[in-house]
Design a protein around this motif. Structure first.
Motif, short mmCIF file in Angstrom:
data_model
loop_
_atom_site.label_atom_id
_atom_site.label_comp_id
_atom_site.label_asym_id
_atom_site.label_seq_id
_atom_site.Cartn_x
_atom_site.Cartn_y
_atom_site.Cartn_z
N ASP A 213 9.40 10.20 3.36
CA ASP A 213 8.34 11.32 3.43
C ASP A 213 6.93 10.75 3.33
N TRP A 214 7.52 10.10 1.58
CA TRP A 214 5.97 9.34 1.12
C TRP A 214 5.89 8.39 1.61
N VAL A 215 6.89 7.32 2.19
CA VAL A 215 6.53 6.46 2.65
C VAL A 215 5.89 6.35 4.55
N GLU A 216 6.26 7.75 4.67
CA GLU A 216 5.48 8.03 6.08
C GLU A 216 3.87 8.53 5.72
N ASP A 217 4.23 8.93 4.66
CA ASP A 217 2.22 9.15 4.81
C ASP A 217 1.75 8.48 4.37
N LEU A 218 2.35 7.08 3.90
CA LEU A 218 0.73 6.81 3.08
C LEU A 218 1.08 5.47 4.45
N VAL A 219 2.00 5.16 5.49
CA VAL A 219 1.76 3.92 6.20
C VAL A 219 0.95 4.80 7.79
N LEU A 220 0.57 6.15 8.02
CA LEU A 220 -0.14 6.89 8.55
C LEU A 220 -1.23 7.08 8.49
N ARG A 221 -1.66 7.45 7.02
CA ARG A 221 -2.94 6.51 6.38
C ARG A 221 -3.52 5.92 6.11
N GLN A 222 -2.84 5.07 6.09
CA GLN A 222 -3.53 3.77 5.26
C GLN A 222 -3.00 2.63 6.27
N ALA A 223 -2.57 2.52 7.30
CA ALA A 223 -1.98 2.14 8.60
C ALA A 223 -2.63 2.79 9.48
N GLY A 224 -2.64 3.68 10.59
CA GLY A 224 -3.15 4.38 11.24
C GLY A 224 -1.96 4.81 12.39
N PRO A 225 -2.53 5.82 13.52
CA PRO A 225 -1.26 5.99 14.11
C PRO A 225 -0.48 4.69 15.22
N GLY A 234 10.52 1.01 15.92
CA GLY A 234 10.70 -0.56 15.59
C GLY A 234 10.69 -1.64 16.25
N ASP A 235 9.43 -1.44 16.36
CA ASP A 235 8.74 -2.86 16.90
C ASP A 235 8.11 -3.64 15.69
N THR A 236 7.45 -2.63 15.26
CA THR A 236 6.98 -3.19 13.65
C THR A 236 8.06 -3.13 12.38
N GLU A 237 8.18 -4.18 11.98
CA GLU A 237 9.83 -3.97 10.81
C GLU A 237 9.53 -3.96 9.53
N PHE A 238 10.02 -3.16 8.91
CA PHE A 238 10.01 -2.73 7.91
C PHE A 238 9.24 -4.44 6.77
N THR A 239 9.36 -5.30 7.03
CA THR A 239 8.75 -6.27 6.62
C THR A 239 7.35 -7.11 6.16
N ASP A 240 7.16 -5.91 6.95
CA ASP A 240 5.75 -6.52 8.04
C ASP A 240 4.38 -5.80 6.84
N PRO A 241 3.51 -6.47 6.30
CA PRO A 241 2.60 -6.62 4.91
C PRO A 241 2.37 -4.64 5.65
N ASP A 242 1.45 -4.45 6.64
CA ASP A 242 1.39 -2.93 6.65
C ASP A 242 2.64 -1.54 5.97
N ILE A 243 4.05 -2.24 6.10
CA ILE A 243 5.00 -1.45 5.20
C ILE A 243 5.14 -1.16 4.10
N GLU A 244 5.09 -3.10 3.96
CA GLU A 244 5.12 -2.95 2.22
C GLU A 244 3.83 -2.18 1.77
N ALA A 245 3.06 -2.29 1.73
CA ALA A 245 1.44 -2.26 1.81
C ALA A 245 2.13 -0.22 1.02
N ALA A 246 2.59 0.35 2.57
CA ALA A 246 2.52 1.45 1.64
C ALA A 246 4.30 2.10 0.43
N PHE A 247 4.80 1.25 0.91
CA PHE A 247 5.89 1.37 -0.62
C PHE A 247 4.70 0.84 -1.89
N ASP A 248 4.36 -0.23 -2.46
CA ASP A 248 3.26 -0.15 -2.96
C ASP A 248 2.12 0.62 -3.02
#
Length: 447
Positions: A213-225, A234-248
């Motif tokens: 839930d933490w990661v999902e919130d930050l992907v939506l807030r930072q990278a957009g809908p 499943g089109d954008t992979e977990f290894t994508d920079p936008d997803i890694e930025a949310a983890f960071d």
């Protein structure tokens, strides 16, 4: 108000409902268009419902069903199972499915549809969903253009729970940007000398999901809908920079021993700390300043205690309240949330009548007023919610203009959303490097 199909003794205390019941009685005798069997009265019939809702929430759900049963003549038996997600597919495949399942995850729902045992939704239920929910909710209960399931309750995710009384004492305010949140965290630590945040990833069903839930919130807030939708599909992979930025960003808090885990230990104690009751109690009694959880945490506060031994008051000037986890900039936020889908494995008349009732504002109102939950049913009354916080949360999910996204992990295949993603969050807290965790989660798509 959409009419309900009714047995002989159906009668709600609502304007015009007696006339509606008289009209729908005839419709029940004729049989529904969505697969309901042709029969007379359903009085004396029993409908079995199963789901993952347990404890006091299950008790409240059964109370609603019992009250409805007194009017309809149908006996409804709800069985809550903490291992529901892992057991329901086996039961369906083994021929022991309940009449109705309350399914908490769209990915699991789709797996059930693939068994071929789920019944299509009736026209009456579909009409209620069209009338009372935004299209994204209907889409979640639709597979290959066939409508199967109505939503039940809802929860709005991404809240930061805190104590307004403590905030006043410390001279701080809720954050409106991510930078403000980090500054708020530092300020509280300076004033208390303790880690401000408490977090728990442990769950009897499966640990790790609170971290998603933490990661999902930050992907939506930072990278957009748009990125969020692509990732959930499943089109954008977990290894994508936008997803890694949310983890960071999440790691700025959850991997920082100065920030967590108040009252429970160090960073690694997050994995052994239960997600609900201990955290609710900690915020209420003052040993923890901040925790991240969905609107459903309000139900946990009903059984928590303040330092004085009282039930905490949920309000902007009370013992506990919440603000939405902020993004990079202040202003309107897209929000994510979740909710159950009501899925049927029987098409008998009693089951179809219960399904229709569960898709109405009357059902939503009956459950909401018992406390701790909200509904996205736009015909339901938000003022019936058990706190000012839940009333506001309910208005947000009911608003047709809200940019709402369903929980991404719930939309992913089960091997990822409730598999490698959950496991990856546990590994991440235990110290596995972020790039390796992201690669391991992505590998879940190959399982």
């Amino acid at each position: 108000m959409t009419a309900l199909r009714s047995g002989r003794r159906h009668g709600y205390i609502a304007l015009g409902l007696t006339a509606i019941a008289a009209l729908t009685l005839a419709g029940c005798a004729e049989g529904g268009d969505g697969g309901g069997s042709d029969s007379g009265s359903v009085e004396g019939e029993t409908v079995e419902i199963a789901g993952g809702i347990t404890g006091s929430e299950a008790d409240n759900l059964q109370k609603v069903f019992d009250d409805y049963g007194k009017e309809s003549g149908i006996t409804i038996k709800y069985t809550g199972d903490k291992g529901f997600e892992g057991n329901i597919v086996t039961k369906v495949a083994g021929g022991s499915a309940p009449d109705i399942a309350i399914v908490p995850q769209p990915g699991l729902f789709r797996s059930l549809v693939e068994t071929g045992e789920v019944k299509e939704g009736t026209k009456e239920v579909e009409a209620n969903v069209d009338k009372y929910w935004s299209s994204i909710w209907k889409d979640t209960g639709t597979v290959d253009d066939t409508f199967y399931a109505a939503p039940m309750l809802a929860n709005l995710k991404g809240y930061v729970w805190y104590s307004p009384k403590s905030f006043k004492e410390w001279g701080v305010e809720p954050a409106t940007t991510w930078d403000e949140l980090i500054t708020l965290t530092d300020t509280i630590r300076e004033k208390t000398g303790q880690p401000p945040w408490c977090a728990g990833f442990f769950s009897e069903a499966a640990s790790g999901w609170p971290g998603t839930d933490w990661v999902e919130d930050l992907v939506l807030r930072q990278a957009g809908p748009d990125v969020y939708d692509s990732w959930a599909a499943g089109d954008t992979e977990f290894t994508d920079p936008d997803i890694e930025a949310a983890f960071d960003s999440v790691g700025e808090i959850l991997l920082n021993p100065d920030y967590v885990n108040a009252g429970f230990g160090d960073v690694k104690s997050i994995n052994s700390t239960a997600f609900g009751d201990p955290i609710a109690a900690a915020v209420a009694n003052g040993t923890c300043a901040l925790t991240h959880q969905a609107s459903f945490l309000a139900a946990n506060f009903l059984t928590a205690k303040t330092a004085d031994g009282a039930t905490p008051d949920i309000g902007p000037d009370g013992d506990v309240y919440a603000f939405l986890l902020p993004g990079p900039e202040a202003g309107e936020l897209a929000v994510e949330g979740g909710g159950e889908l009501v899925t049927a494995f029987s098409d008998d008349a009693a089951t179809q009548q219960v399904l229709e009732y569960m898709s109405t504002p009357e059902f939503a109102d009956a459950r909401v007023k018992l406390g701790g939950v909200i509904s996205a049913n736009s015909g339901a009354d938000p003022s019936l919610a058990s706190s000012e916080f839940l009333t506001e949360a309910m208005k947000i999910v009911q608003d047709q203009n809200t940019t709402f996204r369903f929980d991404a992990s719930d939309l992913m295949p089960a091997t990822v959303g409730s598999g490698s993603f959950w496991r990856g969050m546990v590994d991440w807290i235990d110290g596995k490097p972020t790039p390796q965790v992201l690669s391991d989660i992505q590998a879940g798509y190959q399982d």
